[in-house]
Design an enzyme around this catalytic site. Structure first.
Site, mmCIF file in Angstrom:
data_model
loop_
_atom_site.group_PDB
_atom_site.id
_atom_site.type_symbol
_atom_site.label_atom_id
_atom_site.label_comp_id
_atom_site.label_asym_id
_atom_site.label_seq_id
_atom_site.Cartn_x
_atom_site.Cartn_y
_atom_site.Cartn_z
ATOM 1 N N ASP A 1 -35.170 -65.606 7.367
ATOM 2 C CA ASP A 1 -35.693 -66.901 7.541
ATOM 3 C C ASP A 1 -34.933 -67.867 8.639
ATOM 4 O O ASP A 1 -33.903 -67.696 9.051
ATOM 5 C CB ASP A 1 -35.443 -67.723 6.282
ATOM 6 C CG ASP A 1 -36.554 -67.337 5.125
ATOM 7 O OD1 ASP A 1 -37.419 -66.489 5.397
ATOM 8 O OD2 ASP A 1 -36.257 -67.817 4.049
ATOM 9 N N MET A 2 -35.722 -68.826 9.109
ATOM 10 C CA MET A 2 -35.249 -69.991 10.243
ATOM 11 C C MET A 2 -34.823 -71.107 9.532
ATOM 12 O O MET A 2 -35.985 -71.592 8.938
ATOM 13 C CB MET A 2 -36.190 -69.629 11.385
ATOM 14 C CG MET A 2 -35.466 -70.407 12.657
ATOM 15 S SD MET A 2 -33.964 -69.816 12.982
ATOM 16 C CE MET A 2 -34.571 -68.595 14.039
ATOM 17 N N ARG B 1 -41.853 -63.286 12.446
ATOM 18 C CA ARG B 1 -42.783 -64.025 11.575
ATOM 19 C C ARG B 1 -42.978 -65.560 12.257
ATOM 20 O O ARG B 1 -41.898 -66.207 12.417
ATOM 21 C CB ARG B 1 -42.174 -64.469 10.124
ATOM 22 C CG ARG B 1 -43.064 -65.380 9.160
ATOM 23 C CD ARG B 1 -42.330 -66.118 8.216
ATOM 24 N NE ARG B 1 -41.973 -65.109 7.178
ATOM 25 C CZ ARG B 1 -40.879 -65.191 6.173
ATOM 26 N NH1 ARG B 1 -39.994 -66.240 6.466
ATOM 27 N NH2 ARG B 1 -40.542 -64.404 5.395
ATOM 28 N N LYS C 1 -48.407 -83.343 15.422
ATOM 29 C CA LYS C 1 -49.123 -82.175 14.742
ATOM 30 C C LYS C 1 -49.853 -81.354 15.797
ATOM 31 O O LYS C 1 -49.684 -80.191 15.674
ATOM 32 C CB LYS C 1 -49.772 -82.442 13.496
ATOM 33 C CG LYS C 1 -50.652 -81.408 12.857
ATOM 34 C CD LYS C 1 -51.176 -81.741 11.507
ATOM 35 C CE LYS C 1 -52.070 -80.785 11.154
ATOM 36 N NZ LYS C 1 -51.809 -79.297 11.196
ATOM 37 N N ARG D 1 -39.308 -79.274 0.386
ATOM 38 C CA ARG D 1 -39.908 -78.859 1.614
ATOM 39 C C ARG D 1 -41.318 -78.755 1.435
ATOM 40 O O ARG D 1 -42.028 -79.022 2.077
ATOM 41 C CB ARG D 1 -39.318 -77.861 2.270
ATOM 42 C CG ARG D 1 -37.773 -77.967 3.136
ATOM 43 C CD ARG D 1 -37.318 -76.877 4.165
ATOM 44 N NE ARG D 1 -37.183 -75.919 3.450
ATOM 45 C CZ ARG D 1 -36.093 -75.327 2.671
ATOM 46 N NH1 ARG D 1 -34.968 -76.173 2.845
ATOM 47 N NH2 ARG D 1 -35.889 -74.237 2.308
ATOM 48 N N ARG D 2 -41.655 -78.077 0.265
ATOM 49 C CA ARG D 2 -43.147 -77.828 -0.053
ATOM 50 C C ARG D 2 -43.836 -79.268 -0.396
ATOM 51 O O ARG D 2 -44.918 -79.637 0.084
ATOM 52 C CB ARG D 2 -43.366 -76.963 -1.349
ATOM 53 C CG ARG D 2 -42.677 -75.619 -1.266
ATOM 54 C CD ARG D 2 -43.348 -74.695 -0.035
ATOM 55 N NE ARG D 2 -42.592 -74.888 1.328
ATOM 56 C CZ ARG D 2 -41.793 -74.523 1.951
ATOM 57 N NH1 ARG D 2 -40.884 -73.858 1.305
ATOM 58 N NH2 ARG D 2 -41.755 -74.636 3.039
ATOM 59 N N LYS E 1 -31.931 -66.438 3.973
ATOM 60 C CA LYS E 1 -31.125 -67.732 4.691
ATOM 61 C C LYS E 1 -29.863 -67.292 4.973
ATOM 62 O O LYS E 1 -28.882 -67.164 4.221
ATOM 63 C CB LYS E 1 -31.603 -69.028 4.154
ATOM 64 C CG LYS E 1 -33.016 -69.325 3.962
ATOM 65 C CD LYS E 1 -33.039 -70.864 3.395
ATOM 66 C CE LYS E 1 -34.611 -71.133 3.570
ATOM 67 N NZ LYS E 1 -35.633 -70.062 3.045
ATOM 68 N N ALA F 1 -40.413 -76.103 8.955
ATOM 69 C CA ALA F 1 -40.364 -76.705 7.660
ATOM 70 C C ALA F 1 -39.286 -78.070 7.860
ATOM 71 O O ALA F 1 -39.153 -78.896 6.785
ATOM 72 C CB ALA F 1 -40.329 -76.041 6.607
HETATM 73 C C1 LIG Z 1 -44.671 -67.044 4.502
HETATM 74 C C2 LIG Z 1 -44.095 -68.080 5.244
HETATM 75 C C3 LIG Z 1 -42.699 -68.143 5.486
HETATM 76 C C4 LIG Z 1 -42.209 -69.384 5.943
HETATM 77 N N1 LIG Z 1 -40.789 -69.182 6.457
HETATM 78 C C5 LIG Z 1 -40.403 -70.458 7.040
HETATM 79 C C6 LIG Z 1 -38.808 -70.350 7.712
HETATM 80 O O1 LIG Z 1 -38.467 -69.247 7.631
HETATM 81 N N2 LIG Z 1 -38.480 -71.456 8.429
HETATM 82 C C7 LIG Z 1 -39.107 -72.595 8.403
HETATM 83 O O2 LIG Z 1 -38.799 -73.506 8.877
HETATM 84 N N3 LIG Z 1 -40.466 -72.737 7.702
HETATM 85 C C8 LIG Z 1 -41.261 -71.770 7.037
HETATM 86 N N4 LIG Z 1 -42.262 -71.562 6.574
HETATM 87 C C9 LIG Z 1 -42.940 -72.862 6.343
HETATM 88 C C10 LIG Z 1 -43.604 -73.149 7.586
HETATM 89 O O3 LIG Z 1 -43.084 -73.748 8.500
HETATM 90 C C11 LIG Z 1 -44.488 -74.730 7.418
HETATM 91 O O4 LIG Z 1 -43.607 -75.672 6.941
HETATM 92 C C12 LIG Z 1 -45.503 -74.561 6.111
HETATM 93 O O5 LIG Z 1 -46.179 -73.071 6.122
HETATM 94 C C13 LIG Z 1 -46.775 -75.343 6.243
HETATM 95 O O6 LIG Z 1 -47.229 -75.433 7.656
HETATM 96 P P1 LIG Z 1 -48.962 -74.604 7.827
HETATM 97 O O7 LIG Z 1 -48.671 -73.591 8.754
HETATM 98 O O8 LIG Z 1 -49.293 -73.884 6.603
HETATM 99 O O9 LIG Z 1 -49.965 -75.640 8.231
HETATM 100 P P2 LIG Z 1 -50.096 -77.224 7.757
HETATM 101 O O10 LIG Z 1 -50.941 -77.907 8.767
HETATM 102 O O11 LIG Z 1 -48.821 -78.010 7.500
HETATM 103 O O12 LIG Z 1 -50.994 -76.921 6.690
HETATM 104 C C14 LIG Z 1 -52.148 -76.333 6.558
HETATM 105 C C15 LIG Z 1 -52.909 -76.493 5.461
HETATM 106 O O13 LIG Z 1 -52.238 -75.658 4.288
HETATM 107 C C16 LIG Z 1 -52.285 -76.290 3.220
HETATM 108 N N5 LIG Z 1 -50.746 -76.491 2.740
HETATM 109 C C17 LIG Z 1 -49.658 -76.328 3.691
HETATM 110 N N6 LIG Z 1 -48.637 -76.549 2.963
HETATM 111 C C18 LIG Z 1 -48.753 -76.668 1.703
HETATM 112 C C19 LIG Z 1 -47.987 -77.129 0.432
HETATM 113 N N7 LIG Z 1 -46.852 -77.023 0.556
HETATM 114 N N8 LIG Z 1 -48.740 -77.368 -0.728
HETATM 115 C C20 LIG Z 1 -50.134 -77.490 -0.602
HETATM 116 N N9 LIG Z 1 -50.756 -76.960 0.282
HETATM 117 C C21 LIG Z 1 -50.125 -76.855 1.676
HETATM 118 C C22 LIG Z 1 -52.751 -77.695 3.118
HETATM 119 O O14 LIG Z 1 -54.257 -77.386 2.790
HETATM 120 C C23 LIG Z 1 -52.870 -77.694 4.815
HETATM 121 O O15 LIG Z 1 -53.886 -78.714 5.052
HETATM 122 C C24 LIG Z 1 -42.728 -70.576 5.995
HETATM 123 C C25 LIG Z 1 -44.210 -70.516 5.601
HETATM 124 C C26 LIG Z 1 -44.785 -69.441 5.146
HETATM 125 C C27 LIG Z 1 -46.222 -69.280 4.845
#
Ligand SMILES: Cc1cc2nc3c(=O)[nH]c(=O)nc-3n(C[C@H](O)[C@H](O)[C@H](O)COP(=O)(O)OP(=O)(O)OC[C@H]3O[C@@H](n4cnc5c(N)ncnc54)[C@H](O)[C@@H]3O)c2cc1C
Length: 324
Positions: free
Chosen positions: A143-144, A193, A210, A297-298, A109, A198
């Site tokens: 990362d963003m 990517r 959403k 954030r998670r 980051k 987040a």
């Molecule tokens: C490899 C990777 C790199 C990323 N890098 C960035 C970045 O650089 N900048 C940024 O802003 N965001 C980043 N993110 C986070 C991303 O933006 C989302 O906030 C996150 O991935 C949740 O979105 P989703 O696409 O999984 O969909 P969602 O609709 O949020 O989730 C779909 C399903 O996935 C599961 N799930 C999702 N998140 C969780 C969690 N935390 N705990 C448990 N189950 C979960 C649940 O089953 C949910 O129903 C990254 C994510 C990944 C996977």
């Protein structure tokens, strides 16, 4: 109603905003570290506090046929010394990964590299990490962060990409501007990517529903898949993953032309299922002591995680009181 129960009935957006707000309150993070239960929940998402502690998790993922990208946790660094130290940690991590036969692939980051101090400090640190990556033919992903950092991140990534092409940047489907940003990265020959985003962003710059964020993801994903260059689809959304697979199949885009990415500790079943079907799946593996904002954030992505943690803390408190 229990606290965990109340969290379930609050609107998702409100809980998300609250948790992301808390992610900036490091004093709360320091207090949370004291609770053993909080630490055990953290360990689901964070592979360890040091590289040494994270190596077994990285090795196990490798054994399971998954690729990895390592995040040496940290962000929003406010002194040049701390930013330089963060860059040193990345530069030291890359050769260790390579030596162990693990992917020399890191995600960083820019606010950790000193972006808030000044772009020059940040650039200098990034270039040092690129030098370390070059030594081991490694890959560096930018990362963003929130929307105020999108322009400087794209600018610094593009300079880095010209100096060392094994780099990539992140685009967030939540942002209204992302279609143009995808075109910019494609024109520069870059590797995207794609994620949803987040951060808690205002309606002026980001989709609030959403359904809109998902529709934007689907559009950008298809644009990237059809672009002919290699990109990464970062999501745990089974519906979008199924759509990507169907699109690739229909358009004759081989599974070697893109990869899926997921977070350490999230949807491990899906990670293994896709890898078993011949897709490249890269797991984003964070380690380090600065886990608090990442962890919050998670929690914000899935408020049920908070309920799970609160129940565990309540159980622990109950046990503690019974023993007193
Ligand atoms: C490899 C990777 C790199 C990323 N890098 C960035 C970045 O650089 N900048 C940024 O802003 N965001 C980043 N993110 C986070 C991303 O933006 C989302 O906030 C996150 O991935 C949740 O979105 P989703 O696409 O999984 O969909 P969602 O609709 O949020 O989730 C779909 C399903 O996935 C599961 N799930 C999702 N998140 C969780 C969690 N935390 N705990 C448990 N189950 C979960 C649940 O089953 C949910 O129903 C990254 C994510 C990944 C996977």
């Amino acid at each position: 109603m229990s606290v965990a129960g109340s969290i379930r009935v609050l609107p998702h957006r409100a809980v998300r905003g609250f948790l992301i707000g808390l992610s900036h309150r490091r004093s709360i993070g320091r207090a949370a570290v004291r609770s053993p239960v909080a630490r055990s929940v953290v360990s689901r998402f964070v592979a360890g506090e040091t590289l040494e502690a994270a190596l077994p998790a990285l090795g196990a993922l490798r054994q399971a046929g998954l690729r990895t990208s390592v995040d040496v946790l940290g962000e929003s660094v406010t002194s040049s010394d701390l930013a330089a130290a963060a860059a040193d940690r990345y530069a030291a991590t890359l050769p260790v990964l390579a030596k162990r036969g693990l992917d020399a692939n890191v995600s960083l980051k820019l606010t950790q590299m000193g972006l808030e101090i000044g772009p020059e400090v940040c650039r200098g640190n990034v270039m040092r990490i690129l030098d370390a990556a070059r030594q081991v033919d490694g890959f560096v992903r930018f990362d963003m962060e929130d929307h105020t950092r999108t322009d400087p991140t794209l600018d610094i990534w593009q300079e880095a990409h010209e100096a060392y092409p094994r780099t990539g940047v992140v685009i967030q489907s939540a942002l209204r501007r992302s279609e143009a940003d995808v075109e910019r990265v494609l024109a520069a020959g870059g590797n995207v990517r794609l994620c949803k985003g987040a951060y808690d962003e205002p309606g002026s710059v980001a989709f609030q529903e959403k359904r809109e964020v998902d529709a934007s993801y689907a559009r950008l994903m298809e644009r990237l898949l059809a672009s002919g260059t290699y990109h990464a689809l970062a999501t745990h959304d089974a519906r979008l993953i199924a759509r990507a697979r169907a699109f690739a199949e229909r358009e004759g885009i081989g599974s070697d032309r893109f990869e899926f990415q997921m977070l350490y500790g999230v949807r491990r079943d899906l990670q293994r299922m896709l890898a078993g079907r011949g897709y490249t799946v890269r797991v984003y593996v964070p380690f380090g002591r600065e886990w608090y904002p990442y962890f919050m954030r998670r929690l914000a992505e899935r408020p049920a995680n908070v309920g799970f943690m609160l129940k565990a803390i309540a159980r622990e408190e109950g046990r503690r009181l019974r023993h007193h």
